[in-house]
Design a protein around this motif. Structure first.
Motif, PDB file in Angstrom:
ATOM      1  N   PRO A 169       0.820  -1.218   0.000  1.00  0.00           N
ATOM      2  CA  PRO A 169       0.000   0.000   0.000  1.00  0.00           C
ATOM      3  C   PRO A 169       0.853   1.267   0.000  1.00  0.00           C
ATOM      4  N   ASN A 170       0.494   2.199  -0.904  1.00  0.00           N
ATOM      5  CA  ASN A 170       1.377   3.337  -1.174  1.00  0.00           C
ATOM      6  C   ASN A 170       0.710   4.699  -1.050  1.00  0.00           C
ATOM      7  N   THR A 171      -0.467   4.793  -0.393  1.00  0.00           N
ATOM      8  CA  THR A 171      -1.238   6.018  -0.502  1.00  0.00           C
ATOM      9  C   THR A 171      -1.484   6.726   0.816  1.00  0.00           C
ATOM     10  N   HIS A 172      -1.756   6.029   1.881  1.00  0.00           N
ATOM     11  CA  HIS A 172      -2.122   6.680   3.129  1.00  0.00           C
ATOM     12  C   HIS A 172      -1.685   5.810   4.299  1.00  0.00           C
ATOM     13  N   VAL A 225      -4.247   1.484   0.617  1.00  0.00           N
ATOM     14  CA  VAL A 225      -4.284   1.685  -0.826  1.00  0.00           C
ATOM     15  C   VAL A 225      -5.661   1.247  -1.311  1.00  0.00           C
ATOM     16  N   GLU A 226      -6.023   1.648  -2.517  1.00  0.00           N
ATOM     17  CA  GLU A 226      -7.338   1.320  -3.073  1.00  0.00           C
ATOM     18  C   GLU A 226      -7.226   0.235  -4.138  1.00  0.00           C
ATOM     19  N   GLY A 227      -8.339  -0.075  -4.783  1.00  0.00           N
ATOM     20  CA  GLY A 227      -8.324  -0.928  -5.964  1.00  0.00           C
ATOM     21  C   GLY A 227      -8.418  -2.407  -5.705  1.00  0.00           C
ATOM     22  N   GLY A 228      -8.724  -2.851  -4.474  1.00  0.00           N
ATOM     23  CA  GLY A 228      -8.920  -4.261  -4.213  1.00  0.00           C
ATOM     24  C   GLY A 228      -7.896  -4.896  -3.303  1.00  0.00           C
ATOM     25  N   ALA A 229      -6.849  -4.166  -2.927  1.00  0.00           N
ATOM     26  CA  ALA A 229      -5.817  -4.729  -2.056  1.00  0.00           C
ATOM     27  C   ALA A 229      -6.177  -4.526  -0.588  1.00  0.00           C
ATOM     28  N   ALA A 262      -9.600   0.697   1.066  1.00  0.00           N
ATOM     29  CA  ALA A 262      -9.588   2.004   0.421  1.00  0.00           C
ATOM     30  C   ALA A 262      -8.364   2.795   0.849  1.00  0.00           C
ATOM     31  N   ALA A 263      -8.044   3.832   0.055  1.00  0.00           N
ATOM     32  CA  ALA A 263      -6.932   4.712   0.387  1.00  0.00           C
ATOM     33  C   ALA A 263      -7.328   5.763   1.406  1.00  0.00           C
ATOM     34  N   HIS A 264      -8.592   6.195   1.364  1.00  0.00           N
ATOM     35  CA  HIS A 264      -9.045   7.265   2.253  1.00  0.00           C
ATOM     36  C   HIS A 264     -10.084   6.732   3.228  1.00  0.00           C
ATOM     37  N   THR A 265      -9.937   7.137   4.466  1.00  0.00           N
ATOM     38  CA  THR A 265     -10.860   6.741   5.516  1.00  0.00           C
ATOM     39  C   THR A 265     -11.208   7.979   6.337  1.00  0.00           C
TER      40      THR A 265
END
Length: 452
Positions: A115-118, A130-134, A160-163
């Motif tokens: 995961p690379n986003t949040h 991270v989003e997209g199913g992971a 999801a990336a955002h919570t």
């Protein structure tokens, strides 16, 4: 030592790596960091930020910035000093194999990715997102990877990336999507760390829903013209702009089933990030950053702006108001004000143009009641990322606290952690924590306070 400077070149239309977007290649631990100014004694915890940092070393120019494996950068503050800096790749299966390490135990879903986003702490777990199913990956207090996390077996799919952690009850809310699903999934996790509610809302065309908004009573879903394309569309990326797709906002009651969503049409656009939403007498006000187009082919990017949307389900209307002419992204608010009315918002004043080598030319503080804005600019060759507000105390005023952000110092060819007093924003940092390395342009972070 890690890569301390930036490579030449810039991020091109496909988001390939150059300039300050370029990855670093080493994991570093540094203790007792030098500080200019003084770290406020009230800051006791860790500032952590996640972002793509491709692991491949043979051809970094072939890696899209969005697709790189996640690396978390962290600074530990306590007792008026900076105790340590660490950066660590998130150990997905692919990362552990490339590093020659043992694959970690834990659940797997359709997609396994670092995961690379949040990054978010919830129910005692520090989660890289991270989003997209992971799945998220759990980290320990030193940023080492524990393993994938599925909310104690209760997560029905990816995450999801955002919570949003609702200040009213401490529950975690998210909207997840996956290209393999004919729906998006609204999820609520209780304070025990288990998912207690989910609603699968049907959508067509595999839209990208990077963010969502939450009020005390409703969830807002942004079903907009950016869709998953597997690299077959004009941008050559995994996502593309679909000019024939309607733009709409979904209004879903928090505890409702998917058949209760109300869809309201709006102008074509894309929303990467929303700052916050609240409602009064059935009308929802949301502050967000609106892109006129995104993933619409080379040269199509246009500056994004802070807007106020008024979502009125009774009138079946979404009214827009642009609040500033400056190009901005990565809006944040005081986390205690999430789902409620807020006065202040913080954002990155973005660099624009096809030859940009970094992200931000400054940090902005908006007073949404007065309609004013203050800016802390960085040097012309410098850069700054997302600013995260940290309150001075649980009961402090909304702008009584500090904004933390990583900023690149061209004089040192390395990065600083800025600590800016929110109440005197334009005066600049009260402390600069000098890191021994460059922190690449990244995504999102959070302040993780020490337990009380």
């Amino acid at each position: 030592m890690a890569d301390g400077g930036a490579t030449t070149g810039a991020e091109d239309a496909k988001g390939r790596l150059g300039g300050l977007f370029a990855p670093v290649h080493e994991e570093v631990t540094a203790l007792d960091l030098p500080v200019t100014g003084r770290v406020p004694d009230a800051l006791r915890g860790r500032y952590l930020r996640n972002g793509p940092n491709p692991l491949r070393r043979d051809d970094p120019s072939a890696s899209h910035w969005f697709a790189g494996e996640g690396m978390v950068h962290g600074v530990r503050l306590r007792d008026g000093r900076a105790a340590w800096y660490r950066n660590r790749w998130v150990r997905s299966d692919a990362v552990t194999r490339q590093l020659g390490e043992k694959v970690l135990h834990g659940p797997r879903h359709l997609v396994d990715f670092a995961p690379n986003t949040h990054i978010q702490r919830f129910a005692g777990h520090l989660l890289a997102l991270v989003e997209g199913g992971a799945l998220p990956y759990e980290l320990d207090s030193q940023l080492d990877t524990v393993g994938p996390f599925d909310f104690h077996g209760t997560l029905p799919g990816g995450f999801a990336a955002h919570t949003v952690v609702d200040p009213a009850g401490g529950e975690l809310h998210a909207v997840a999507y996956c290209p393999a699903w004919p729906y998006v999934q609204y999820l609520v996790a209780g304070t025990d760390g288990c998912v207690r509610h989910h609603a699968d809302v049907p959508v067509e065309g595999r839209p990208m829903m990077h963010d969502f908004s939450l009020t005390a009573r409703h969830v807002l879903l942004y079903d907009l013209p950016v869709v998953f394309s597997a690299g077959s569309g004009p941008s050559g990326n995994a996502f593309d702009w679909d000019p024939g797709r309607p733009a709409r906002v979904g209004v879903l009651p928090r505890e409702a089933g998917p058949d209760e969503v109300r869809w309201l049409e709006t102008d074509p656009c894309f929303v990467f990030h929303a700052a916050n939403a609240h409602e009064h007498d059935g009308v929802i006000t949301v502050h967000l950053v609106r892109h006129e187009r995104f993933f619409d082919g080379p040269g199509s990017a246009r500056p994004a702006h802070l807007e106020r949307w008024t979502v009125d389900p009774a009138a079946a209307a979404v009214r827009r108001e642009q609040l500033d002419d400056r190009p901005v992204e990565l809006p944040r608010v005081d986390p205690r004000r999430l789902t409620a009315r807020h006065r202040y918002a913080y954002a990155v004043h973005e660099r624009v143009g096809g030859d940009r080598t970094g992200l931000g030319r400054g940090l902005l503080k908006y007073d949404l009641e007065r309609g004013t804005c203050e800016e802390y600019p960085v040097p012309a060759d410098g850069d700054v990322g997302e600013g995260v507000f940290v309150p001075a105390a649980p009961g402090a005023a909304e702008d009584d606290g500090w904004v933390l952000a990583y900023a690149y110092d061209p004089g040192r060819a390395a990065s600083d952690l800025l600590v800016i007093a929110a109440g005197d924003f334009a005066a600049g940092p009260v402390a600069r924590v000098h890191l021994p390395v460059r922190v690449p342009v990244g995504a999102h972070g959070n302040w993780i306070p020490d337990p009380v």
